[in-house]
Write a protein that holds these residues in place. Structure first.
Motif, short mmCIF file in Angstrom:
data_model
loop_
_atom_site.label_atom_id
_atom_site.label_comp_id
_atom_site.label_asym_id
_atom_site.label_seq_id
_atom_site.Cartn_x
_atom_site.Cartn_y
_atom_site.Cartn_z
N PRO A 65 0.84 -1.20 0.00
CA PRO A 65 0.00 0.00 0.00
C PRO A 65 0.88 1.25 0.00
N ILE A 66 0.40 2.29 -0.68
CA ILE A 66 1.19 3.51 -0.81
C ILE A 66 0.56 4.65 0.01
N THR A 67 -0.72 4.88 -0.20
CA THR A 67 -1.39 6.02 0.43
C THR A 67 -1.90 5.63 1.83
N PRO A 68 -2.15 6.62 2.67
CA PRO A 68 -2.73 6.32 3.99
C PRO A 68 -4.07 5.57 3.88
N ASP A 69 -4.87 5.91 2.88
CA ASP A 69 -6.15 5.19 2.70
C ASP A 69 -5.92 3.72 2.38
N GLU A 70 -4.96 3.43 1.51
CA GLU A 70 -4.64 2.04 1.18
C GLU A 70 -4.15 1.28 2.41
N TRP A 71 -3.34 1.96 3.24
CA TRP A 71 -2.85 1.32 4.47
C TRP A 71 -3.99 1.03 5.43
N ASN A 72 -4.92 1.96 5.55
CA ASN A 72 -6.06 1.75 6.43
C ASN A 72 -6.93 0.59 5.95
N ILE A 73 -7.15 0.49 4.66
CA ILE A 73 -7.93 -0.63 4.10
C ILE A 73 -7.23 -1.95 4.40
N GLU A 74 -5.92 -1.99 4.18
CA GLU A 74 -5.17 -3.23 4.43
C GLU A 74 -5.16 -3.58 5.91
N PHE A 75 -5.03 -2.58 6.77
CA PHE A 75 -5.03 -2.83 8.21
C PHE A 75 -6.39 -3.35 8.67
N GLU A 76 -7.45 -2.79 8.15
CA GLU A 76 -8.79 -3.27 8.50
C GLU A 76 -8.99 -4.72 8.04
N ARG A 77 -8.47 -5.05 6.88
CA ARG A 77 -8.56 -6.43 6.39
C ARG A 77 -7.76 -7.37 7.30
N TYR A 78 -6.58 -6.92 7.76
CA TYR A 78 -5.75 -7.72 8.65
C TYR A 78 -6.47 -7.99 9.97
N LYS A 79 -7.25 -7.04 10.42
CA LYS A 79 -7.97 -7.20 11.69
C LYS A 79 -9.00 -8.32 11.63
N GLN A 80 -9.37 -8.77 10.45
CA GLN A 80 -10.35 -9.84 10.29
C GLN A 80 -9.72 -11.23 10.44
N PHE A 81 -8.39 -11.30 10.51
CA PHE A 81 -7.68 -12.58 10.54
C PHE A 81 -7.26 -12.94 11.97
N PRO A 82 -7.13 -14.24 12.25
CA PRO A 82 -6.79 -14.68 13.62
C PRO A 82 -5.46 -14.13 14.14
N GLN A 96 2.57 -1.56 9.57
CA GLN A 96 3.40 -1.28 8.40
C GLN A 96 4.77 -1.95 8.52
N PHE A 97 5.34 -1.92 9.73
CA PHE A 97 6.64 -2.56 9.95
C PHE A 97 6.57 -4.06 9.65
N ILE A 98 5.59 -4.77 10.20
CA ILE A 98 5.52 -6.21 9.97
C ILE A 98 5.11 -6.51 8.53
N TYR A 99 4.31 -5.63 7.95
CA TYR A 99 3.88 -5.83 6.56
C TYR A 99 5.09 -5.77 5.63
N TYR A 100 5.95 -4.77 5.86
CA TYR A 100 7.14 -4.65 5.00
C TYR A 100 8.07 -5.85 5.15
N TRP A 101 8.22 -6.41 6.35
CA TRP A 101 9.04 -7.61 6.51
C TRP A 101 8.46 -8.76 5.69
N GLU A 102 7.14 -8.96 5.80
CA GLU A 102 6.51 -10.05 5.05
C GLU A 102 6.59 -9.80 3.55
N TRP A 103 6.36 -8.56 3.13
CA TRP A 103 6.44 -8.22 1.71
C TRP A 103 7.86 -8.47 1.18
N GLY A 104 8.85 -8.04 1.94
CA GLY A 104 10.24 -8.25 1.53
C GLY A 104 10.59 -9.73 1.44
N HIS A 105 10.09 -10.52 2.38
CA HIS A 105 10.34 -11.96 2.36
C HIS A 105 9.73 -12.59 1.10
#
Length: 134
Positions: A65-82, A96-105
């Motif tokens: 995600p690039i924009t703050p809105d995209e980050w908020n959408i992704e974060f809300e989606r993450y909140k739905q997972f265990p 964002q920190f953990i997302y970038y680690w996973e994205w980089g991996h």
């Protein structure tokens, strides 16, 4: 082949004239190095509990995600997972920190695949891979 067994790695990777397997050996050693790198990044990803922070899987990759809105959408989606249940106090910055680690991996995994597949195709087409290696 017996010279390779007697002399070990220097015999395989030397660039002396007449060593037709040097390029293949360097490719395989390079692949071993990048696999070691991805294992390291995977360990850090696991230690930071970054795994599974990306809620979708696109085999060909995608930009984070690039924009703050995209980050908020992704974060809300993450909140739905265990996984979020373990970290309910997480802020968007921590996400964002953990997302970038996973994205980089994941991107490194794709890079490892290209580092192996492209030279393999090149060497296979040119019949540079010694008999018995595949």
């Amino acid at each position: 082949m017996s010279a390779v067994l007697r002399k070990g790695l220097p015999a395989i990777a030397s660039v002396k004239a007449g060593n037709a397997n040097a390029a293949v050996a360097k490719w395989l050693l390079g692949c071993a190095g990048v696999v070691g790198g991805i294992v390291h990044v995977g360990g850090v990803t696991r230690l930071t509990k970054s795994g599974l922070s990306m809620t979708d899987w696109k085999p060909l990759g995608s930009l984070p995600p690039i924009t703050p809105d995209e980050w908020n959408i992704e974060f809300e989606r993450y909140k739905q997972f265990p996984e979020f249940e373990q970290r309910k106090s997480m802020t968007i910055e921590e996400f964002q920190f953990i997302y970038y680690w996973e994205w980089g991996h994941r991107m490194l995994g794709r890079f490892v695949g290209v580092c192996f597949a492209a030279p393999f195709a090149y060497f296979a087409v040119r019949k540079k891979i010694p008999q018995g290696y595949y």
